[in-house]
Each structure stands twice: as C-alpha cells, then as structure tokens.
Write a protein that holds these residues in place. Sequence first.
Motif, PDB file in Angstrom:
ATOM      1  N   PHE A 588       0.838  -1.199   0.000  1.00  0.00           N
ATOM      2  CA  PHE A 588       0.000   0.000   0.000  1.00  0.00           C
ATOM      3  C   PHE A 588       0.872   1.248   0.000  1.00  0.00           C
ATOM      4  CE2 PHE A 588      -2.897  -3.202   1.650  1.00  0.00           C
ATOM      5  CZ  PHE A 588      -4.081  -2.887   0.996  1.00  0.00           C
ATOM      6  N   GLY A 589       0.788   2.023  -1.103  1.00  0.00           N
ATOM      7  CA  GLY A 589       1.624   3.211  -1.187  1.00  0.00           C
ATOM      8  C   GLY A 589       1.223   4.122  -2.322  1.00  0.00           C
ATOM      9  N   ILE A 612      -7.971   1.250   5.751  1.00  0.00           N
ATOM     10  CA  ILE A 612      -7.208   0.337   4.911  1.00  0.00           C
ATOM     11  C   ILE A 612      -7.690  -1.076   5.207  1.00  0.00           C
ATOM     12  CG2 ILE A 612      -4.930  -0.585   4.361  1.00  0.00           C
ATOM     13  CD1 ILE A 612      -3.732   2.079   5.071  1.00  0.00           C
ATOM     14  N   ILE A 621       2.352  -0.176   4.784  1.00  0.00           N
ATOM     15  CA  ILE A 621       2.238   1.121   4.101  1.00  0.00           C
ATOM     16  C   ILE A 621       3.626   1.567   3.692  1.00  0.00           C
ATOM     17  CG2 ILE A 621       1.533   3.526   4.316  1.00  0.00           C
ATOM     18  CD1 ILE A 621      -0.467   2.665   6.441  1.00  0.00           C
ATOM     19  N   LEU A 624       2.541   7.203   2.026  1.00  0.00           N
ATOM     20  CA  LEU A 624       1.215   7.754   2.279  1.00  0.00           C
ATOM     21  C   LEU A 624       1.369   9.166   2.814  1.00  0.00           C
ATOM     22  CD1 LEU A 624      -1.873   7.573   2.626  1.00  0.00           C
ATOM     23  CD2 LEU A 624      -1.463   6.541   4.888  1.00  0.00           C
ATOM     24  N   PHE A 656       6.287  -0.211   8.026  1.00  0.00           N
ATOM     25  CA  PHE A 656       5.780   1.081   7.548  1.00  0.00           C
ATOM     26  C   PHE A 656       6.943   1.935   7.065  1.00  0.00           C
ATOM     27  CE2 PHE A 656       1.372   1.869   9.645  1.00  0.00           C
ATOM     28  CZ  PHE A 656       0.949   0.622   9.231  1.00  0.00           C
ATOM     29  N   VAL A 659       5.571   7.518   5.747  1.00  0.00           N
ATOM     30  CA  VAL A 659       4.211   7.937   6.092  1.00  0.00           C
ATOM     31  C   VAL A 659       4.254   9.373   6.609  1.00  0.00           C
ATOM     32  CG1 VAL A 659       2.208   7.506   7.549  1.00  0.00           C
ATOM     33  CG2 VAL A 659       3.527   5.574   6.638  1.00  0.00           C
TER      34      VAL A 659
END
Length: 763
Positions: A588-589, A612, A621, A624, A656, A659
């Motif tokens: 997810f990015g 999400i 992630i 984001l 992560f 972010v």
Amino acid sequence: MNKAITEGLVLMPPAFAAGLNVWSSGDGTPGSATYDGAPNAAIATADQDFGDCLELQKNAEPQKVRYMGQTPIQPGCYLRVTARVKAISGNLPNVRIAAFALNGAGNHVNGLVEIGPETTLTAYGEVVEVSAIIGSGNRGGVDMVWGTGVQNAHVGLDLTGNNGGVVRIDDLIVEDVTSVFLRDYLDWVDVRDYGAIGDGVTDDAAAFNAADAAANGRSVLVPAGTFHLGADVTFTNKVRFEGTVTMPTANRLTLVKNYELNSYVDAFGDELEAFKRAVAVLFNFSDHDSLDLNGRQVDITEPIDVQAAVGNKTTFSNRRVIRNGIISASASSNWDTDQVTSQATYAVSSNTTLTNVTNVANIQVGSLVEGLGVGREVYVRSKNVGAGTITLSQPLFDAVGTQTYTFKRFKYLLDFSGWDDLDRFVLADLDLRCAGQCSGVLIPPQGIIFTIRDCFFTGPKDRGISSHGNGCQGMQVDRCQFLSNEQAANVQDRVSIAMNCNANDVKIRDNRVVRFKHFAIIAGTGNIVSANHFFQGDATSQGLRDAGMVLTRTNVKSTLTANYIDNCWVEWTNEHDSAPEHSSESSFGALTLVGNIFFISNAAPWTRCFVIKPVGPGHFIHGLNVTGNTFKSSDGAIERVESVDTTFADLDYGRFRNVQWENNTYTGVTAFTGSPVMVQFDQSTNASTWNCDFSTYLPFGGRARNVDGFVAEGQIQNASNQRVTAMPYVQVEQGTNRNQINLVWPEACRGRVHVTGRVDNFI
C-alpha cells in the motif's frame, strides 16, 4: 420564374399554317407519318375564331396530332399545353391534350401518364379550350407526372370517340407555369419537383439527392407525406421537413447544414428513432463532431445500444460529442435486470478468466459478477461460448476452485458495450433521468479518454456509470451531479453505486454525489480525484456509514485533493488481487490525501474517515501522505479518523515506510493522530527510564518506530533538585504493542518533555 424568358428555352410549336410537315399523325418521332398532303387534313384560312388553323377529319382512334419537334422538359419546370377546338360537322368527338415522353437518348419512357383530361364537344361552332400540365413532381394540378427521367416531349392532342367528324384546331400554346407551384422559388426547392412521390413505398432517395444538388445554397422542402428512402441521402443544403421519411436501418440521412436532433425528429417523426439516426450519422460524417439535442427530452422505454444504432462500425477514434438534452426512462419491463446463475472454475494462473462455465450462452457481456472471493464491481468483459469461458474485468481475490456465481446484467440508458474500441467520446450537458428504472451509462470495453461532463445522473436504479473493461483509460468525469434513487434509504440498505473504473489515469473532478452506497470503486492507478462533494448519511441516530470512495490497488499512485467527504470514508483495499498476500510486489503506497474536508454527523462512534482493508497478510504502508485535511464530527464524537479493517488480514506495522500524516485539524474526534507527532509527557516522580506512550496518537495504532527529536520544557531535575544536563537516549517500539518510546537518563530524574515520534522509517 419563366424558363422561356430566363433561359431562352423554345417551348412553343410553330403555327399550323407554317406547314403540316412538322405535325405527325403518330407519336411525333422521326419517320412517323405527317399531315402534309394527308386527305383528312388541310389549312383553313381566315376562320372567324382562329384565323388560319388546322381543319381535320377524324378517321382513326385515337386521331393523334403531335409536334415532331422536341419540347424540353426540366425538373422543377411545369408546362401547360393548351388547345382551342370547335366542331364543324359530322360526329362530335372528344378532345384531350397528349404528349410522347422521351429520355436523354431520345427513347420513349414507358409507364407514364401521357394524356390529359378529356372534354366532349357538344355543339357545332362552339369554341372549347382543353389543357393539361406536364411536370416532374407529383403536385396538385399536374396531369402528367413524369419524374426526372424525361428530358423532352412531342406535344399535341388526341381526338377520341366516333370517326367522321370534322374539327378545326387553333395553334397549340405551351407556356411555363412553374410559378403557380413554386410560390417562392428563389428560396427553396421541393423534392417533388425532382420526382419524389411521398407514398411511403416508392424509393425517393434519388429525387432527394437530385433536389439537394439543384438547391445550390437554397433550402430544400420535404412537403407533407411519407417519403421512403431506400439508399443513403445527404443534404448539403438546409432542409425543412413538413413530411416524414422512412429508410432501412443500414442507410443514413445526413443533414449537413442542420445537423441537430430537432431536424431529425421532424424527419422521422419519433424522438427515439431520430436520436438513433442522428447518432449513426455522428459516427459516419466528418463535418460535425457533436450532436446537439436542442435541449429536448427523449423518452425511451428500452436501452439505447449505441453501437447498434451506428451499425457499420465497432471501432472509432475521433472525438465525438452528444450534448444538451434530456434522455429519460419511461416505465417498462425492458429495464428489468437479467440474472443468471452458473457454475464456473477459477484459477490464479489465468486470473481474469472463468472456465467450464455452464449456461455461458445466457450470460451477457457487461454483467456484474457476484460470488465468494469476488471483489466489488467485477464485470463480464467478454465471453467465448464455444470454449465455455468468460473474461472478467478484474481478478478475484479468493475464488480458486469451482463455485456457483451470479451474473446480473443491469440495463442502461446509453449502452456502449457493443463497441470493440471507442476513443475520445464525450457526453456533455445531459440530464440522464433514470427515474429508478435503470442505470445510466455503460462505457465501452476498450478505449481512451471517455469524457462525461456537466451531466446529471438522476435516480439510477443500480449504477450511474459502469466500466466492464478498459474503456475507462484516462476517463474524465467532471462537474456532474449524481442523485441517488435511494435518498430515503438507510446507508446499510443501499445498493446503488455512482461509478466504477478499471483502468488507469482517471480524472474525477468537481462532482456532487448524493446518498449512494458508494461514490466510486476505483481499480486503476494514476488517478486524480479533486473538489468533489460526496455525502452518504441518513436520518438514523448514531447511524452506520459506508465507504464513499474505494481504491482497490495497493500501489495506487493517486491523489485525493480538496474533496468534501461527507458521512463516508475513503477505503483502500486490494480486493482485485488474485494473490492478495504480499510477496515481492509493492504494498500500500503512493497515495496522497491533501486539503480534504472529512465530515461526520450523527454517526456511530466507530465510524472512520480513512480505512485500509488488506485482503491478504504481509502488507504494509510504503508511501502515504495525509496532510492539511479537516476532520470533524458533530452530534457525537468518533473515536478516531483512521483504522485497519482486519476482516481478512492485518498490516505488518513493522514495515511502515514514508508515512506523512501531519498538519491536519480535528474536531469531535477523540484521538488525534499524526506522524510525525509531537506529544507532551510529564514525569512527576524521579526515574531513569521515562515511558512515553504513543498508542493514542500514531496512525492506525502503529508502532513507535522512530523519534525525530525531543525538547525539555523547563528544567529536568534529579532527586536533589539539581538540574540534569545530560542527554537521554531513546528506546523505540517498546511495550506489548510496540507503540511506546523510552527515554533513558543517566540518573533518576523528573520533568516535562515534548517528544516527536514516527510510525515509520523513511527508507
């Protein structure tokens, strides 16, 4: 207008006294017998009524008199032939004007009326006038309607009835009486003057084209009647329809100077038929790029298959526009959803194909697919009946094996599914009134830059805009209003979706979307979503809410900017991934949410603004940016604005990366979150390890992976109340959930610090 004057045409035959050798007792053709020296014909001189004239005894049936010279016959020109006759002795005959029609080669044209009205002579010495009008058009008062195939004629008269009578005949008069029929000849031409019949059976196409060719800048009139056109007709001049036309579906009526819906309604007498005919021309003529509906409302009782209306093309790549009008669905069973259930097999190795599909022939292209492991807005893109396979618009995330699927084919006002490829098509300034009967637009399976702007989608039953393939590549949806048919329904009971897209680079801008289940299901990447207002609340106290916008790709490469997101949330998932667990692909990015307004009212406290939802394990992630947004809840606070839906899997918080969640404002939200986030911690008792709890503040309840910095507010003091000048070091990811940070001092101490923690590593 008089052709004898304006063009010098010679219409009048010579006087009989000039010689009877040019007057035939036959048809007037070369070689036919003349009255020169005939025993039954002579020149009578000094008649008290006629002067010099022809005296003729009837001895044949009919007794013909034809001028052997050729009188010109032109389209649009009407000639009146007049003769004065009186009986002298013997039997009293009948008299009529007659003529012999010739084509351009001098041959007789068969099948035409070549005689005028008949008059009976009733007394000797009484002068009787007979006349008849010859012309190309089927107009009132024309006795001999010859169309455009006749170019010349041998004019004259006939004596019919008993033989033996003697008559005298004055010289024939031929005059142009076109002005009697054409009241304003300089302004328009009439298709009847070029042979059009208007009986609904005779093919008038050639006459229409001939009239247009003759108009030369003037208007063309299609008078009252029904004109059948058996071939393509193109009017390069303006045309006015008092009558209507019929023509086979494969043929086209092209109106170059007045290409708009009103003219086609006048031409075909029916709005739906007119719309289809005009659309067919839109794709077959390069002189116009847009069809103007003139603000008209077109009421329909069944879907408009746009490709079928065009008929002769399945691909098109030039810009075309339909604009400025209303297309409205009337109640009809033709709008009912077709539903088929079928067993099929799915394998990840061919992740957009269903195989061994039973009942495949009855499954329609464009159908919504439902079943276990099927994500939202998966459609049938194509099918192969012989092979028993179906191609899907998106992969399935958990459907390996054989199961029963449901296929629902919604009905759309405008259905473009029949195209193989359609590029650069535009719908503009349209009110698409679905009225709870049907859906709005099904776009083509393949194409680029399909554009919908300044349109209203009013009351779609199931969908506003559907994409069942990649025809949404680069699609633009701008300044549209989507008004749900489920305004009064509670959120959890709604089923309608404003739009979906499968391909990349979609622009969704400046739209207003009211009370659907979802605004948009976006399966592609590279999207720009800006300045939209979509709201999905209801009147229920502490009511449930649902996703407004759903992004179904992990590395989505998209931006959501300056939207007003009202009583719904943005959901980020990977439900269109046939191998949803993370392996070596990007997770997810590449998503930016900047400057949006998120507003929640009278909703359950667990409602969120950004969710999400991984459908497979191992995801995290990586890229984001949530910056400068406003989060507000009224009529009851919500717990926090973001969360992870763990229905299928959780995120890997230890991975992560990059972010940025900062500079947002919160009202009516219990937990403020950010990364980096600066939090004040007070240590009231002396201790060498200070535990700083970030669990409330980090997005998604993530780990405290890094410290950007800290600063002491006031003195840090030890047990002797002496100032501590040494620096502590930090320990990250502390505690059971790794969401705490320890400050470790060289001695026990107390005081206040501001610590800036992060939920991520930059790289």
